[in-house]
Every structure is written in structure tokens, then in C-alpha cells.
Design a protein around this motif. Structure first.
Motif, PDB file in Angstrom:
ATOM      1  N   HIS A   5       2.008   6.561  -7.112  1.00  0.00           N
ATOM      2  CA  HIS A   5       0.981   7.495  -7.594  1.00  0.00           C
ATOM      3  C   HIS A   5       1.516   8.929  -7.598  1.00  0.00           C
ATOM      4  CE1 HIS A   5      -2.886   9.403  -8.211  1.00  0.00           C
ATOM      5  NE2 HIS A   5      -2.787  10.023  -7.033  1.00  0.00           N
ATOM      6  N   LYS A   6       2.200   9.309  -6.524  1.00  0.00           N
ATOM      7  CA  LYS A   6       2.782  10.653  -6.441  1.00  0.00           C
ATOM      8  C   LYS A   6       3.841  10.869  -7.513  1.00  0.00           C
ATOM      9  CE  LYS A   6       2.087  10.790  -1.428  1.00  0.00           C
ATOM     10  NZ  LYS A   6       2.754  10.668  -0.117  1.00  0.00           N
TER      11      LYS A   6
ATOM     12  N   SER B 186      -8.832   6.308  -4.376  1.00  0.00           N
ATOM     13  CA  SER B 186      -8.594   7.552  -5.123  1.00  0.00           C
ATOM     14  C   SER B 186      -7.405   7.452  -6.080  1.00  0.00           C
ATOM     15  CB  SER B 186      -8.357   8.711  -4.148  1.00  0.00           C
ATOM     16  OG  SER B 186      -7.187   8.472  -3.367  1.00  0.00           O
ATOM     17  N   ILE B 187      -6.727   6.312  -6.068  1.00  0.00           N
ATOM     18  CA  ILE B 187      -5.516   6.130  -6.886  1.00  0.00           C
ATOM     19  C   ILE B 187      -5.846   5.267  -8.106  1.00  0.00           C
ATOM     20  CG2 ILE B 187      -3.211   5.094  -6.935  1.00  0.00           C
ATOM     21  CD1 ILE B 187      -2.951   5.853  -3.984  1.00  0.00           C
TER      22      ILE B 187
ATOM     23  N   LYS C  46       0.937   4.202  -3.009  1.00  0.00           N
ATOM     24  CA  LYS C  46       0.774   5.626  -2.719  1.00  0.00           C
ATOM     25  C   LYS C  46       1.952   6.439  -3.250  1.00  0.00           C
ATOM     26  CE  LYS C  46      -2.108   5.048   1.407  1.00  0.00           C
ATOM     27  NZ  LYS C  46      -2.164   5.170   2.890  1.00  0.00           N
TER      28      LYS C  46
ATOM     29  N   ASP D 118       6.960   5.229   0.843  1.00  0.00           N
ATOM     30  CA  ASP D 118       6.198   6.460   1.033  1.00  0.00           C
ATOM     31  C   ASP D 118       6.935   7.408   1.979  1.00  0.00           C
ATOM     32  OD1 ASP D 118       3.860   7.865   0.213  1.00  0.00           O
ATOM     33  OD2 ASP D 118       2.993   7.554   2.193  1.00  0.00           O
TER      34      ASP D 118
ATOM     35  N   GLU E  65      -9.002   2.119   0.883  1.00  0.00           N
ATOM     36  CA  GLU E  65      -7.934   3.066   1.223  1.00  0.00           C
ATOM     37  C   GLU E  65      -7.235   3.591  -0.027  1.00  0.00           C
ATOM     38  OE1 GLU E  65      -3.741   3.137   3.803  1.00  0.00           O
ATOM     39  OE2 GLU E  65      -5.132   1.448   4.023  1.00  0.00           O
ATOM     40  N   LEU E  66      -7.217   2.774  -1.084  1.00  0.00           N
ATOM     41  CA  LEU E  66      -6.526   3.134  -2.328  1.00  0.00           C
ATOM     42  C   LEU E  66      -7.496   3.594  -3.427  1.00  0.00           C
ATOM     43  CD1 LEU E  66      -4.133   0.045  -2.384  1.00  0.00           C
ATOM     44  CD2 LEU E  66      -3.474   2.406  -1.843  1.00  0.00           C
TER      45      LEU E  66
ATOM     46  N   ILE F  80       0.839  -1.207   0.000  1.00  0.00           N
ATOM     47  CA  ILE F  80       0.000   0.000   0.000  1.00  0.00           C
ATOM     48  C   ILE F  80       0.869   1.250   0.000  1.00  0.00           C
ATOM     49  CG2 ILE F  80      -1.603   1.333   1.430  1.00  0.00           C
ATOM     50  CD1 ILE F  80      -2.904  -1.352   2.205  1.00  0.00           C
ATOM     51  N   SER F  81       1.947   1.240   0.798  1.00  0.00           N
ATOM     52  CA  SER F  81       2.885   2.364   0.811  1.00  0.00           C
ATOM     53  C   SER F  81       3.491   2.588  -0.570  1.00  0.00           C
ATOM     54  CB  SER F  81       4.004   2.097   1.833  1.00  0.00           C
ATOM     55  OG  SER F  81       5.037   3.056   1.722  1.00  0.00           O
TER      56      SER F  81
END
Length: 458
Positions: free
Chosen positions: A23-24, A49-50, A20, A149, A46-47, A16-17
Motif C-alpha cells: 500500500h505504501k 483503510s487499505i 501494508k 514492512d 486491521e486492513l 498483513i505486513s
């Protein structure tokens, strides 16, 4: 990594980290987990929006566009024998760990701590010292919520203090910490690495890319580390709990000192180090070495060593009931760690052990009892193996239980005034718990429950 096509394998904390962070960075993200989609609802929320394309279970592996991938990031605990990883290897797709990915995207400095035992205490100690010195730092790696992350959110001048496992190091290639720490190397994770040679090779990836501008903090009393040290190009600071060194950190007349080419510098009286035991003395030395390499003054180091109360789940005192003390050492996930726990606690001991089978040997663990352990309570996958080993050495006061509730209840029944009840499993928690933290908290909750039914000492 912008527009790179990257597959993330595993949707745990590390995965998950990574998603995220990718994505950035503007990467094209694919993600795979062997579990069915329905079991991952909260993580996928949790993800949500990605933008990423997800694949689930073995039947979905062939749908992954592997020929388009630039590389894959594998969650550390996933073995190289699982079908998805085997297929990536067959297609010659580079597989890296989250530690390697983190190193690729940040200008922050790394202090990288590895070893079979002592990693978490040493890492946390270093963090407390660096924080006390006023520098901006973050504990990461096996501590926290994902090193990739964390690296993304760090900048030049920051210090990432990373506890790194053999699983993570196995997937590194260019990783080059400014300061490395090697606490010790004893057999562990043979189910993952298969041979001791593979395990040792992974551990030394912590130092292999360092050069003369870097620094390595090394345990002189560990034969494997000492024998390998001529291959290390970094400046070396050895530490020893057993002898006086020509140069390094050692004990002299009850004082921890650092001797360099010019001076012998007093750090702290060993009796003033709050956390007990020889293994914690070594952890304190390792932390002091890393702090000295970073330029921290010895007054700051001494202040933290006097005040640091230890790490949760590492010989953590969790109550005294009817003059019986209870200790949570759930972080004792291999025999060597549990040997240190037995050595660090006064007799008599009622010991809870057992858990996931990592193909460890238990002979030295049983031999370390040395008339200190009066009763052994066993649970988990390895209970039969540990019992067989114990009986072969003539230790017969053994009780097998099905779960932690039964284990703690049995310990209250067996213990007498002056005893110490210790959870130090010598095994991983998998199969019964998601991790050692959950196991340790379960133990503490059971102790509090049954302790509340007894007369608490004042």
C-alpha cells in the motif's frame, strides 16, 4: 512496485505486513486466503483503510484476475501443492516470499540467519550485540511482525537482522545478504519440502547470491555445510565447538577466540557465557562471527554474551516446585532441537513430547535419552509414532495424554525431588496450537497453576 498488480497469498502475519508495505508503495493489491471471510474479521478490520480486492476459499480462486498479475507474494507456510499456488505455477506467474520482496525495496543491510536449529537464539544474540554497539538495527523475518514492512521502514545504514526459514528462502531469487549465518542442517519439514535435497537447496539460498564483498558465517562441524562451502563465493568465517581451526572461531584452553590471517583474538572465557549447553556455545560463536564481520569490537561481543539470559521457549527456566525444576523448550519443533535440549539438561528428566506430524524420524531422539530421561509424556498427532519408536529401543515408561493440562499434571505426579521436567516436543505445534509460542505459554501457565498447589522451593 508502484502500479504493479500483486497478489498476496495468506492473511497471516507475513501477508498483513506485505499488504501494508505494498500500500505504501502504491501497488494494486489483490489478496487471497483459503479461510472464509467470516473467520478473518479482525484481520480485515486491521486492513480496512487499505484499498485491496479480497478473495476467499477455493471457490473464489477462478475470480482472481491472474492474467493481469505481475507476480504473487506467498506466505511462507503455505505449501506449493495448494490449489491457488498450483494455478499460479500453471500460468507461469512468479511467486516470491516476503524475504525476496523485502530485499527488493530497501537499502538497509541484511544479516541473514538460517539453519535447522539455533536460529532464534543466534538472531536475538546478534541483535543484542549490534544494539549494544550503538547501530540502528531491527530483528525481523521469523521474529517480529513481518520483514517486508520492516524493510519498508528502514533506510540505508540500518541493519535488518533476519531469521529466515527454509519456507521463506525457497521463494527467493535475487536475495543477497551482506552477512549470512548457517547454524546447522538436519532433516526437518519433510512434509513441506518432500526430500532432504529440496530442503538443503532452500537453505543454501541464504548464501548462493553472495560474492567476495559479503561474508558467510559457517558451522565447520556440520558436514553438509562444510562440504558445500567451496561453492560459497563470500568471505568465510568458520566456527567450531570441537576443534582448533587454522582460521575462524573456536575454543582454545577454555577460551573462545577468533583467529584471522594475522592474529588470535581473545573473545570470552566459555564459562562466562551465561546460556548453558554446547548448542548455545555454537550459537554464541555464530553470533560473534556475524558481529566481527560487521566490525563490532570484541569487548561489546563479550559483554552481551555474559549478560544474555536466553530466548523465551528455548530451554527457558520457568519455576521450581518441591525441588523439581521446569523448563519450557517449546521451540524444540524437530527431533534434533529436542536432542540438544536433552543433552543440555541434567538427569533425571521427565520429558513432554509430541505434536504435529512433519514426517520426522525419532530414532536418534530416543537414542539421545541415554538413561537421562526417566519418563516420557506424549501428546498430539505423533504420540503413537514416538511411543512405537521408544518401545522399539526398550524405553517403556510412557504416558499418553490428550492435552497440555493433562501432560503437566502427569509430570507433577511422576516427578520427584531433583528431577527436571522439560517440554521439548520434537514436533511442530500446528493442529493443537497456532504456533510454538502459544504452546510454550500454555505449558508455563499450567506449571504455575499446578505448582501453586504444591510447596514451592525456596
Amino acid at each position: 512496485m508502484k502500479n504493479k498488480k500483486i497478489l498476496v497469498i495468506g492473511l497471516g502475519v507475513s501477508g498483513i505486513s506485505c499488504i501494508k508495505a505494498l500500500h505504501k508503495l502504491g501497488a494494486v493489491i489483490y489478496a487471497y486466503d483459503e479461510s472464509p471471510k467470516e473467520k478473518l474479521y479482525e484481520k480485515l478490520q486491521e486492513l480496512s483503510s487499505i484499498q485491496a480486492e479480497y478473495f476467499f476459499g477455493s471457490s473464489d480462486i477462478d475470480n482472481i484476475p491472474m492474467d493481469e498479475l505481475d507476480f504473487a507474494i506467498k506466505s511462507p507456510g503455505i505449501k506449493y501443492e495448494v490449489p491457488i499456488v498450483v494455478k499460479l505455477i500453471e500460468k507461469s506467474i512468479k511467486i516470491i516470499s516476503d524475504v525476496e520482496a523485502a530485499y527488493m525495496v530497501t537499502e538497509a543491510s541484511f544479516i541473514s540467519i538460517t539453519g535447522t536449529n539455533g536460529k532464534t537464539t543466534t538472531t536475538t544474540l546478534i541483535g543484542e550485540i549490534i544494539k549494544e554497539s550503538g547501530r540502528n538495527c531491527k530483528l525481523t523475518g521469523n521474529i517480529g511482525f513481518g520483514i517486508f514492512d520492516d524493510a519498508m521502514n528502514s533506510k540505508k545504514g540500518d541493519v535488518l537482522i533476519a531469521e529466515v526459514s527454509s519456507f521463506q528462502l525457497a521463494g527467493t531469487y535475487d536475495y543477497k545478504p551482506q552477512i549470512s549465518v548457517m547454524t546447522n542442517i538436519t532433516p526437518d519439514h519433510m512434509d513441506y519440502h518432500h526430500t532432504m535435497e529440496n530442503y538443503v537447496e532452500a537453505k543454501f539460498k541464504n548464501v548462493i547470491n553472495q560474492d567476495e564483498n559479503d561474508c558467510a558465517i559457517l558451522n565447520y562441524e556440520d558436514e553438509i555445510i562444510r562440504d558445500y562451502s567451496p561453492n560459497i563465493r563470500a568471505k568465510k568465517i568458520f566456527f567450531s565447538s570441537e576443534r582448533v581451526l587454522d582460521i575462524g572461531i573456536f575454543v582454545l584452553d577454555g577460551k573462545m577466540v577468533y583467529k584471522n590471517e594475522k592474529n588470535t583474538i581473545f573473545i570470552i572465557n566459555t564459562r562466562d557465557i551465561f546460556i548453558p549447553g554446547k548448542h548455545n556455545l555454537e550459537n554464541a560463536m555464530a553470533a560473534a562471527g556475524a558481529a566481527i564481520a560487521l566490525g563490532t569490537d570484541v569487548e561489546t561481543i563479550a559483554k552481551v554474551l555474559k549478560e544474555f539470559k536466553g530466548v523465551e521457549h528455548r530451554l527457558e527456566f520457568c519455576g521450581e516446585y518441591n525441588n523439581v525444576k521446569f523448563y519450557n523448550d517449546s521451540k524444540g519443533t524437530n527431533p534434533d532441537a529436542s536432542i540438544k535440549a536433552v543433552q543440555g539438561i541434567e538427569k533425571p528428566i521427565v520429558l513432554i513430547a509430541g505434536g504435529y506430524d512433519k514426517k520426522s524420524q525419532y530414532d536418534e531422539f530416543i537414542q539421545s535419552f541415554d538413561n537421562k530421561v526417566k519418563a516420557l509424556v506424549l501428546l498430539g498427532q505423533t504420540a503413537d509414532d514416538i511411543e512405537k519408536c521408544a518401545r522399539s529401543y526398550g524405553f517403556t515408561n510412557i504416558y499418553k495424554v490428550q492435552n497440555m493440562d493433562e501432560a503437566v499434571k502427569k509430570c507433577f505426579e511422576l516427578s520427584e525431588e531433583g528431577d527436571n521436567v522439560v517440554l521439548s516436543p520434537a514436533c511442530a505445534s500446528w493442529g493443537m496450537y497456532p504456533n510454538y509460542e502459544v504452546r510454550g505459554r500454555d505449558f508455563k501457565e499450567r506449571v504455575k497453576y499446578y505448582g501453586g498447589s504444591s510447596t514451592q522451593s525456596r
